[in-house]
Design an enzyme around this catalytic site. Structure first.
Site, short mmCIF file in Angstrom:
data_model
loop_
_atom_site.label_atom_id
_atom_site.label_comp_id
_atom_site.label_asym_id
_atom_site.label_seq_id
_atom_site.Cartn_x
_atom_site.Cartn_y
_atom_site.Cartn_z
N TRP A 330 0.84 -1.22 0.00
CA TRP A 330 0.00 0.00 0.00
C TRP A 330 0.86 1.25 0.00
CZ3 TRP A 330 -1.88 2.87 4.81
CH2 TRP A 330 -0.99 2.73 5.88
N ASP A 331 2.15 1.07 0.32
CA ASP A 331 3.10 2.17 0.30
C ASP A 331 2.97 2.99 -0.99
OD1 ASP A 331 3.93 0.03 1.97
OD2 ASP A 331 5.98 0.79 2.05
N GLU A 474 0.51 -2.69 12.73
CA GLU A 474 0.60 -4.15 12.61
C GLU A 474 0.87 -4.85 13.94
OE1 GLU A 474 3.55 -4.66 9.52
OE2 GLU A 474 2.03 -4.51 7.94
N LYS A 588 2.48 0.50 16.30
CA LYS A 588 3.67 0.48 15.45
C LYS A 588 3.80 1.77 14.64
CE LYS A 588 5.87 -2.22 11.79
NZ LYS A 588 5.74 -3.30 10.82
N GLN A 589 2.69 2.24 14.09
CA GLN A 589 2.77 3.38 13.17
C GLN A 589 1.45 4.13 13.16
OE1 GLN A 589 3.09 0.02 10.33
NE2 GLN A 589 2.55 1.56 8.81
C1 BGC Z 1 4.74 -1.51 7.61
C2 BGC Z 1 3.74 -1.54 6.49
C3 BGC Z 1 4.46 -1.33 5.18
C4 BGC Z 1 5.59 -2.32 5.01
C5 BGC Z 1 6.42 -2.05 3.76
C6 BGC Z 1 5.83 -2.53 7.35
O1 BGC Z 1 6.79 -2.44 8.34
O2 BGC Z 1 4.11 -1.78 8.83
O3 BGC Z 1 2.76 -0.55 6.67
O4 BGC Z 1 3.57 -1.45 4.13
O5 BGC Z 1 6.46 -2.25 6.11
O6 BGC Z 1 6.99 -0.79 3.81
#
Ligand code: BGC
Length: 764
Positions: A330-331, A474, A588-589
């Site tokens: 999704w990035d 996550e 996490k984010q």
């Molecule tokens: C993140 C995801 C991201 C992926 C690739 C993961 O660590 O939690 O949101 O899509 O890394 O960058």
């Protein structure tokens, strides 16, 4: 040229970790392939990587990953019989640099060996004009007469994370052109690399030794005379639309390049680069530090952008290597796409075409995942077919060495809506509906269909709910009513309904044909209902805080420091199974904050502020995607100092190469194009306050105090604009070649921007 266009170091990296980071910083790429910033004499142990876009391979049951090509840029020198290498030879002086204006990598090294100084200078680029090819100018000078041997050619000792991917490697020389060919193990695709050379000194023989197809040039070098030769190399795979064999195509390409000559090849390459920057450069007056980091971020996006007509997308680590399986997450849609959409929509099209191309894979995934769904469930980690490369046990625990069950693949369902949202944004901002007709509408409707089949209807509450998901955070898996995911799903229904209305009105015949093709007419009223009745956790009436998912507040309150103090291994993963963050409110984010940014028009500043302040201390920023979301919302609500700090964090990640390289047992070192896209978004959409929709472009400046002015380019509805924002005013210069007038609203003031006519608005 000032250093704002150049990244330079005089340090030589010898230790593996440094070599890895330097290789990332100094990488060049042209959308077709990436070439890590390693030195000419380096090999696989120094992580030389020529990573190809869109071609993947799998060995046994190891991770599927992109194919790395043999290195046609290899050159190593011996001086009076002694090998010269930055790894072992004494170095008097070294400098390597990357020119951001044209993606040219240069190294100059003065070696001292046996009492003599050997100067090597090499310059290389991957052509932006002829994407299958690259060229190198290599010069050497000795201070005293010496016996020099140059070994130059194709090194097919290939660095792979989960290889080898190229089998049956063969080497030959044909009419003075070196060739190495191999074939991928899984899908039997041929890959060929050819190399030609322009040389006017010494005597040349050929040898194949130790997986290197080489020319050996013998030279009795005179003191203080510079000897220069040029190398051209080309890579072709069976993914390329070639009429001949890949071998012939590669040979032809290097012959053409040689015929054209290094300088002319470079001129043509430079002309392409001038256009790229002309479309997208951003200038920050008064803040060189931010300027350089931002420009470097844009550079990363430009080198990774897929080539015209390829329908490829940009992997999470771009073309810096095979990390994260070269997969598209999704990035791309949520973090990189806006940059392309607002500066060079032609590239945005390519990214969306990739999702159209992989719709079948998304359909397959929907059918087979869990209890089976309908519509399109896009791969969490997508490769060329759209089937999911993400495994159910995606992270290794460094302590037990066991793989942890993660639910990124089966539960991170927001991915489909992220794609649908990008598809619709493209239509709104460019006004171009051709993509909708070429498969975009089908993608949108199939994503809505997927959410409908995933959602539950609660009769007692008269609402739809999206249950059992992983949101952007996550560390908390299998949660119910994650605000971000539910809002994405709701928006997908709204977009699907808008798509239907648009097509019905403008292209009734096409709409009928599509509805028939995917047999969806009977479901459309359900999408209307779901858009209305889908539950998104609301802000608390008193505090304004939105609970990230059901029962998040029941989790343990702790601090990030306290949580980390409990770690028993530095690479320990904080989520999944027994992960330390799982029973806590540490995330996490950006998750709710990500939602507040993505859907900024739906929430008041007060709500944004309440949530930013609540979640920020609880966010670990364990993903490079996090900082920019906090930066943008902070800019939005006027917390400009905090916005600036998060902005620098996102913008500097790759230029400073300060990032984690392991999560659990997984190597994740490489570049971070999502954070780079986040840097552009923060600068232009955040501090610049740009927000466009189908009707107008709004600009509500939030310039950081240190910035005298912010200058950027915008593409909107097929026309182009230059914008300059100072602390007091906004100047908009529509391109003289623009075809139409456009409505802008600057700090609440409506204006019409006419082709070639400056508009100037004072806002303070
Ligand atoms: C993140 C995801 C991201 C992926 C690739 C993961 O660590 O939690 O949101 O899509 O890394 O960058």
């Amino acid at each position: 040229m000032s250093n704002l266009w150049r990244v330079t170091t005089d340090k030589v990296s010898r230790e593996k970790e440094n070599i890895m980071r330097t290789g990332n910083i100094y990488q060049i790429a042209n959308g077709y392939m990436g070439y890590r910033g390693t030195l000419d004499e380096f090999g696989p142990d120094e992580l030389v990587g020529i990573t190809l876009a869109g071609i993947y391979d799998r060995v046994g049951d190891a991770w599927r990953e992109p194919v790395n090509a043999p290195n046609g840029g290899f050159t190593k020198v011996t001086l009076d019989g002694k090998d010269i290498s930055a790894l072992a030879t004494r170095i008097k002086k070294h400098r390597q640099s990357l020119n951001l204006a044209n993606a040219v990598f240069e190294r100059e090294t003065d070696f001292k060996s046996r009492g003599k100084i050997l100067k090597i200078k090499s310059t290389r680029f991957l052509s932006a004009d002829q994407p299958n090819s690259g060229a190198i100018k290599y010069s050497l000078t000795v201070d005293k007469a010496a016996r020099v041997r140059i070994h130059t050619g194709i090194d097919y000792n290939i660095w792979d994370l989960n290889g080898p991917h190229l089998l049956k490697l063969t080497a030959k020389i044909q009419n003075g052109i070196l060739l190495v060919q191999g074939i991928t193990g899984e899908t039997a695709k041929k890959v060929a690399v050819a190399e030609a050379i322009d040389l006017d000194f010494g005597s040349e023989t050929q040898e194949t030794r130790g997986n290197k197809n080489l020319r050996v040039i013998k030279l009795d070098a005179e003191a203080n005379k510079t000897y220069t030769f040029y190398k051209y190399f080309a890579v072709y795979t069976e993914n390329d639309p070639v009429k001949t064999s890949v071998e012939e195509a590669a040979i032809k390409k290097v012959q053409e390049a040689k015929g054209c000559g290094y300088d002319e090849c470079l001129n043509r390459h430079n002309a392409q680069w001038a256009k790229k920057w002309d479309y997208c450069d951003v200038t920050i007056e008064g803040d060189d530090d931010a300027q350089q980091a931002l420009r470097y971020s844009l550079f990363q996006l430009l080198i990774a952008a897929p080539i015209q007509g390829s329908a490829n997308s940009i992997p999470a680590r771009a073309l810096s290597g095979q990390v994260y399986k070269g997969a598209i997450f999704w990035d791309t849609e949520m973090f990189m796409f806006p940059f392309f959409l607002y500066t060079c929509p032609g590239k945005a099209v390519e990214l969306l075409r990739y999702r159209i191309k992989t719709l079948e894979g998304a359909r397959r995934k929907a059918k087979t995942e869990g209890t089976g769904y309908r519509g399109a469930f896009y791969a969490w980690e997508s490769q060329e077919s759209g089937d999911d490369a993400c495994t159910y046990f995606n992270i290794g625990d460094p302590l037990t060495k066991r793989n942890l069950r993660t639910h990124f693949r089966d539960k991170q369902v927001h991915i489909s809506g992220d794609v649908a949202i990008a598809m619709w944004e493209y239509f709104k901002i460019t006004g171009d509906d051709s993509l909708l007709l070429e498969g975009g509408a089908e993608v949108i409707l199939e994503c809505a269909r997927f959410y409908y089949s995933y959602a539950y209807f609660k009769k007692d509450k008269n609402r739809y709910e999206i249950l059992d998901v992983v949101g952007p955070d996550e560390y908390h898996e299998r949660v119910n009513n994650n605000a971000f995911t539910s809002m994405v799903a709701k928006t997908t229904f709204e977009i699907a309904n808008a798509t239907v209305n648009y097509l019905k009105q403008k292209y009734p015949g096409r709409f009928k044909a599509l509805a028939k093709k995917i047999d969806i007419a009977g479901e459309l009223p359900l999408f209307v209902e779901a858009a209305d009745l889908l539950y998104v956790p609301p802000p608390d009436e008193k505090t304004g805080v939105i609970e990230q998912f059901d029962a998040y507040y029941q989790l343990k309150e702790t601090t990030i420091e306290a949580l980390k103090a409990g770690m028993v291994h530095p690479d320990e993963y904080l989520g999944a199974g027994q992960g330390l963050a799982v029973p806590t409110r540490v995330i996490k984010q950006a998750d709710v904050v990500m939602m507040l940014n993505q859907f900024k028009d739906r929430y008041s500043d007060k709500i944004k502020k309440a949530n930013w302040e609540y979640y920020e201390p609880r966010t670990e920023h364990g993903s490079s995607l996090s900082a920019c979301a906090y930066a943008m919302v902070a800019a939005d609500i006027g917390k400009l100092d905090r916005a600036y700090r998060y902005f620098l964090q996102t913008a500097k990640i790759d230029i400073e190469a300060r990032y984690k390289t392991y999560v659990g047992t997984i190597f994740i070192g490489g570049s971070h194009p999502a954070a780079n896209g986040g840097a552009w978004m923060t600068a232009v959409l955040g501090f610049g306050g740009v927000k466009a929709n189908a009707e107008e472009v709004a600009i509500n400046p939030k310039l950081y105090k240190k910035w005298k002015a912010l200058r950027f380019k915008l593409a909107y509805k097929g026309d182009r604009f230059s914008v300059r924002i100072t602390q007091k005013d906004v100047a908009i210069v529509p391109d003289a070649l623009n075809k139409s007038d456009h409505a802008f609203r600057v700090a609440g003031q409506s204006i019409v921007c006419r082709p070639g006519k400056l508009s100037f608005v004072k806002y303070r």
